[in-house]
Motif scaffolding. Sequence first.
Motif, PDB file in Angstrom:
ATOM      1  N   PRO A 197      22.508  15.637  10.132  1.00 46.26           N
ATOM      2  CA  PRO A 197      21.079  15.576  10.439  1.00 46.26           C
ATOM      3  C   PRO A 197      20.604  14.137  10.537  1.00 46.26           C
ATOM      4  N   ARG A 198      19.660  13.918  11.424  1.00 47.74           N
ATOM      5  CA  ARG A 198      19.087  12.585  11.529  1.00 47.74           C
ATOM      6  C   ARG A 198      18.301  12.260  10.270  1.00 47.74           C
ATOM      7  N   PRO A 199      18.446  11.043   9.775  1.00 44.41           N
ATOM      8  CA  PRO A 199      17.663  10.683   8.587  1.00 44.41           C
ATOM      9  C   PRO A 199      16.174  10.756   8.881  1.00 44.41           C
ATOM     10  N   ARG A 200      15.430  11.196   7.878  1.00 46.71           N
ATOM     11  CA  ARG A 200      13.983  11.332   8.052  1.00 46.71           C
ATOM     12  C   ARG A 200      13.357   9.963   8.301  1.00 46.71           C
ATOM     13  N   ARG A 201      12.565   9.896   9.338  1.00 46.83           N
ATOM     14  CA  ARG A 201      11.921   8.631   9.673  1.00 46.83           C
ATOM     15  C   ARG A 201      10.785   8.334   8.699  1.00 46.83           C
ATOM     16  N   PHE A 202      10.700   7.106   8.307  1.00 36.78           N
ATOM     17  CA  PHE A 202       9.582   6.709   7.461  1.00 36.78           C
ATOM     18  C   PHE A 202       9.063   5.370   7.956  1.00 36.78           C
ATOM     19  N   GLN A 203       7.789   5.158   7.729  1.00 37.75           N
ATOM     20  CA  GLN A 203       7.146   3.923   8.167  1.00 37.75           C
ATOM     21  C   GLN A 203       6.601   3.210   6.936  1.00 37.75           C
ATOM     22  N   PRO A 204       7.391   2.323   6.364  1.00 39.86           N
ATOM     23  CA  PRO A 204       6.933   1.623   5.157  1.00 39.86           C
ATOM     24  C   PRO A 204       5.771   0.699   5.469  1.00 39.86           C
ATOM     25  N   LEU A 205       5.049   0.347   4.436  1.00 37.49           N
ATOM     26  CA  LEU A 205       3.931  -0.566   4.595  1.00 37.49           C
ATOM     27  C   LEU A 205       4.428  -1.951   4.993  1.00 37.49           C
ATOM     28  N   THR A 206       3.719  -2.586   5.888  1.00 39.98           N
ATOM     29  CA  THR A 206       4.011  -3.980   6.197  1.00 39.98           C
ATOM     30  C   THR A 206       3.496  -4.851   5.056  1.00 39.98           C
ATOM     31  N   ALA A 207       3.842  -6.127   5.091  1.00 39.30           N
ATOM     32  CA  ALA A 207       3.380  -7.028   4.034  1.00 39.30           C
ATOM     33  C   ALA A 207       1.859  -7.086   3.993  1.00 39.30           C
ATOM     34  N   ALA A 208       1.225  -7.112   5.182  1.00 37.04           N
ATOM     35  CA  ALA A 208      -0.242  -7.159   5.236  1.00 37.04           C
ATOM     36  C   ALA A 208      -0.847  -5.868   4.685  1.00 37.04           C
ATOM     37  N   GLU A 209      -0.255  -4.716   5.060  1.00 35.15           N
ATOM     38  CA  GLU A 209      -0.748  -3.437   4.556  1.00 35.15           C
ATOM     39  C   GLU A 209      -0.531  -3.323   3.052  1.00 35.15           C
ATOM     40  N   ALA A 210       0.586  -3.845   2.567  1.00 31.16           N
ATOM     41  CA  ALA A 210       0.858  -3.795   1.125  1.00 31.16           C
ATOM     42  C   ALA A 210      -0.180  -4.595   0.344  1.00 31.16           C
ATOM     43  N   ARG A 211      -0.566  -5.751   0.880  1.00 25.46           N
ATOM     44  CA  ARG A 211      -1.609  -6.547   0.202  1.00 25.46           C
ATOM     45  C   ARG A 211      -2.939  -5.810   0.218  1.00 25.46           C
ATOM     46  N   GLN A 212      -3.253  -5.150   1.338  1.00 20.67           N
ATOM     47  CA  GLN A 212      -4.483  -4.362   1.424  1.00 20.67           C
ATOM     48  C   GLN A 212      -4.441  -3.197   0.429  1.00 20.67           C
ATOM     49  N   PHE A 213      -3.274  -2.583   0.297  1.00 20.42           N
ATOM     50  CA  PHE A 213      -3.090  -1.472  -0.631  1.00 20.42           C
ATOM     51  C   PHE A 213      -3.364  -1.920  -2.075  1.00 20.42           C
ATOM     52  N   LEU A 214      -2.775  -3.042  -2.469  1.00 27.06           N
ATOM     53  CA  LEU A 214      -2.941  -3.534  -3.828  1.00 27.06           C
ATOM     54  C   LEU A 214      -4.378  -3.961  -4.106  1.00 27.06           C
ATOM     55  N   GLN A 215      -5.019  -4.519  -3.087  1.00 32.22           N
ATOM     56  CA  GLN A 215      -6.412  -4.933  -3.242  1.00 32.22           C
ATOM     57  C   GLN A 215      -7.306  -3.723  -3.488  1.00 32.22           C
ATOM     58  N   ALA A 216      -7.070  -2.649  -2.714  1.00 34.53           N
ATOM     59  CA  ALA A 216      -7.883  -1.438  -2.875  1.00 34.53           C
ATOM     60  C   ALA A 216      -7.591  -0.734  -4.193  1.00 34.53           C
ATOM     61  N   ALA A 217      -6.348  -0.857  -4.684  1.00 34.73           N
ATOM     62  CA  ALA A 217      -5.961  -0.155  -5.912  1.00 34.73           C
ATOM     63  C   ALA A 217      -6.658  -0.698  -7.143  1.00 34.73           C
ATOM     64  N   ARG A 218      -7.142  -1.923  -7.088  1.00 36.78           N
ATOM     65  CA  ARG A 218      -7.754  -2.535  -8.274  1.00 36.78           C
ATOM     66  C   ARG A 218      -8.989  -1.789  -8.752  1.00 36.78           C
ATOM     67  N   ALA A 219      -9.638  -1.077  -7.843  1.00 36.58           N
ATOM     68  CA  ALA A 219     -10.846  -0.343  -8.225  1.00 36.58           C
ATOM     69  C   ALA A 219     -10.533   1.094  -8.634  1.00 36.58           C
ATOM     70  N   ASP A 220      -9.261   1.500  -8.617  1.00 38.27           N
ATOM     71  CA  ASP A 220      -8.887   2.888  -8.914  1.00 38.27           C
ATOM     72  C   ASP A 220      -8.512   3.044 -10.391  1.00 38.27           C
ATOM     73  N   ARG A 221      -8.766   4.235 -10.920  1.00 37.84           N
ATOM     74  CA  ARG A 221      -8.419   4.519 -12.314  1.00 37.84           C
ATOM     75  C   ARG A 221      -6.918   4.377 -12.554  1.00 37.84           C
ATOM     76  N   LEU A 222      -6.103   4.683 -11.549  1.00 40.77           N
ATOM     77  CA  LEU A 222      -4.650   4.604 -11.672  1.00 40.77           C
ATOM     78  C   LEU A 222      -4.109   3.334 -11.031  1.00 40.77           C
ATOM     79  N   HIS A 223      -4.876   2.260 -11.186  1.00 39.46           N
ATOM     80  CA  HIS A 223      -4.462   0.974 -10.624  1.00 39.46           C
ATOM     81  C   HIS A 223      -3.052   0.594 -11.081  1.00 39.46           C
TER      82      HIS A 223
END
Length: 421
Positions: A197-223
Amino acid sequence: MTAPRKKTRANGEGTIYQRKDGRWEAAGYVLAADGSRKRVRVYGTTRKDAADKLAEKITDSNRGLPVATADSTVGVYLAYWLGSVAVHRLRENTHTRYATCIRLYLKPGLGAKKLARLTTRDVRTFLDRLRTTCQCCAQGLDIIHKRCCAIGACCTKVLSALTVAYVHSVLKSALEHAVREDELPRNVARNVKTTAPRPRRFQPLTAAEARQFLQAARADRLHALYELALRTGLRKGELLGLRWEDLDLDGGTTTVRYSLQRTRTAGLTSLPTKTRASERRIALPRECVHSSKSHQESQEEERKAAGASWKDSGLVFTTPRGGPLDPANMTRRFAAFLSRAGLRRIRFHDLRHSTATLLLEQGVDLVVIKELLGHAHIGVTAGVYAHVRLRLQRQAIETLNDVLGTGNDDREDPPSTATVR
């Protein structure tokens, strides 16, 4: 008058004799999987070997444990294997998936075949039919819901290559046990080659998206959970099963020993990691240490607010009342978080892929990533992230091409700093 032949084995111990091919064969009656008593045959290189194998089967039969016989049907044998063998080797959720696979696919397709007469062709024909048969029609869902073939408009909902490969692997495991118990001379399912079977395709976060993700997480209860997921690559179950006793915030390390899962019998429960490689000790980034300390203070405030209703589970990440977080609820919560953060939708597991991809792109050694992720073999790591390695190879080749040039130009040689061996 010749003397009567002396009986060497007592009643119920079966018979043993040497075959023409030199092997020893032992036969006796045992309790079969369908409740009847059937004759079973075992083989050995010596008389004692065959006798010991038969004695083991008779002992199990006398204890009321059913024993598979070669003249059983595939369906009866699979039921025996699932209930008497696999149940002791598999985790509960894996056992449930095996049971579903047998019920939906293997038993309807091969269940009526005699185990001893099952051939490679039978298995290949079954798998080919499984790939092309509409499962709505095969499972009778079209009749229940009055759709698909029931209304003359088949949806052709066939199984994925991954599911067909899984069905094949379950059958191989069951027949392999039959070979080990000398019920079959060989595993006919191993002779069938299925399309990988073909491996399942995944689209990991880019470096810019990862920084945006971490920035948004700071306001979350599960930061702290999101920080750990992206910066260390821990699995969702490992994060939800993390205990405060596993965290060494002063030393900046954590030990991964448990995974929180929902099982059919026990509900939400912490289970040991699936493999020995998954049980590991990893270093924590400074950001994770800081966010974990902040989370610890917040949890203490929630404990005081909850009062007597607080459930002291010892887990790092809990509900506001101290109970464990359900993995399914965590998935829904994660999707809502991505929407609020303005990020594209990905699976929670893609955070783990993002960790590995970003590390690879920064030139971190594959062995280090393998240890961090808790893969059993480095081949798993190399296979999953082959696309990243290919991109890095292309970058390396282009770098070399810049040095070598494309023609016979008279470039000044770059200074050599080391000998390449």
